[in-house]
Scaffold this motif. Structure first.
Motif, PDB file in Angstrom:
ATOM      1  N   ARG A  26       0.889  -1.049   0.015  1.00 21.31           N
ATOM      2  CA  ARG A  26      -0.053  -0.234   0.052  1.00 21.31           C
ATOM      3  C   ARG A  26       1.080   1.292   0.099  1.00 21.31           C
ATOM      4  O   ARG A  26       1.722   1.413   0.819  1.00 21.31           O
ATOM      5  N   PRO A  32      -7.633   1.435   1.647  1.00 23.77           N
ATOM      6  CA  PRO A  32      -7.468   0.308   2.483  1.00 23.77           C
ATOM      7  C   PRO A  32      -7.413  -1.220   1.706  1.00 23.77           C
ATOM      8  O   PRO A  32      -8.416  -1.401   0.672  1.00 23.77           O
ATOM      9  N   ASN A  39      -3.350  -1.612   7.114  1.00 19.32           N
ATOM     10  CA  ASN A  39      -4.053  -0.485   7.371  1.00 19.32           C
ATOM     11  C   ASN A  39      -3.755   0.141   8.590  1.00 19.32           C
ATOM     12  O   ASN A  39      -3.728   1.367   8.823  1.00 19.32           O
TER      13      ASN A  39
END
Length: 293
Positions: A26, A32, A39
């Protein structure tokens, strides 16, 4: 490097190896993912960045927009989170005593504060300077947590890492800044050994001279100062500690007394004699500075 004022997070997955940084999962601005650890790291790092920028007008750890890197799922049943000099690293815990470190904003802020320290005073990680290094990380951990929740000094728990323990573990947190030595008492963990006063200072060769133990003394001093001043801890006590750590006058081998005197001086320069007196009183109460007659 990202421009000053820009939040730039990259979260990677070590996939239970000890290879860093691992696979990128990410990056900044992405939505998310299914992995709650990813997250949690992303959001927690964002909370620290927001605090530094909104409260102290500092962009990231170095003041110039340093990108913030983190790796989750490090190792197998790894019971720790740490700053390795360039990035955050999170283990998953053993699933029994520790259930993971990314749910705790105070833990994330604590570890990132080691990075901030690295880019500022860079206090030597041994003896009293090392304990001050650890204590400042707890201070920032508590401040970010309180800021995120909108708490005053009186409302706050002053616990570091209250969210990381498994069911049945007799622990309120990793450390208590309000009452060092009381954070946990569990057959598997033992009893919290932190002192809260110089009378109980621990002389040891272990843990770089007891940096995780004796940090309880400056932790308690900060708590006392923040409580005496009231309101939001980041506004006065926190600002003073931040000024001292990010200033250019603190020696790398600063001891408790030298740091204490620096906070009293910084309080008078930024605020007034009343704030300086409250901070000096706090250091006197933990036996770092001699009580005035």
């Amino acid at each position: 490097m990202a421009p000053a004022g820009t939040l730039d997070r990259t979260i990677s997955d070590a996939e239970n190896t000890e290879e860093l940084p691992g696979r990128t999962v990410r990056t900044e601005g992405q939505p998310p993912v299914e992995d709650v650890s990813v997250n949690g790291a992303y959001d927690g790092i964002g909370s620290v960045h927001a605090f530094l920028e909104e409260v102290y007008r500092q962009s990231s750890l170095d003041g110039t927009g340093l990108g913030l890197l983190a790796t989750v799922h490090y190792g197998q049943r790894y019971d720790n989170a740490f700053w390795d000099g360039t990035q955050m690293v999170f283990g998953d815990g053993d699933g029994e005593i520790f259930t993971g470190f990314t749910p705790s904003v105070s833990v994330i802020a604590h570890e990132l504060a080691h990075g901030l320290m690295q880019y500022s005073s860079d206090l030597l990680y041994e003896g009293q300077s090392g304990a001050l290094n650890e204590s400042f990380s707890d201070v920032l951990g508590a401040l970010v947590d309180q800021y995120a929740q909108g708490q005053t000094a009186e409302q706050a728990s002053w616990l570091i890492g209250s969210e990381i323990f498994g069911e049945g573990v007799q622990a309120d947190g990793l450390r208590s800044m309000a009452a060092p030595g009381t954070a946990y008492d569990d057959p598997r963990l033992g009893r919290d050994p932190q002192p809260a006063h110089m009378d109980d200072y621990v002389e040891t060769q272990a843990d770089y001279g007891g940096v995780h133990l004796n940090s309880g003394i400056p932790n308690k001093a900060f708590h006392l100062a923040a409580m005496a001043l009231g309101g939001h801890s980041w506004e006065r006590a926190g600002q003073v500690w931040f000024d001292v750590v990010t200033g250019e006058t603190l020696p790398r081998d600063a001891d408790f007394a030298g740091f204490a005197e620096a906070t009293v001086l910084a309080a008078g320069e930024r605020f007034d004699e009343a704030v300086a007196t409250a901070i000096r009183d706090a250091w006197e109460q933990v036996g770092v500075l001699a009580a005035r007659s």
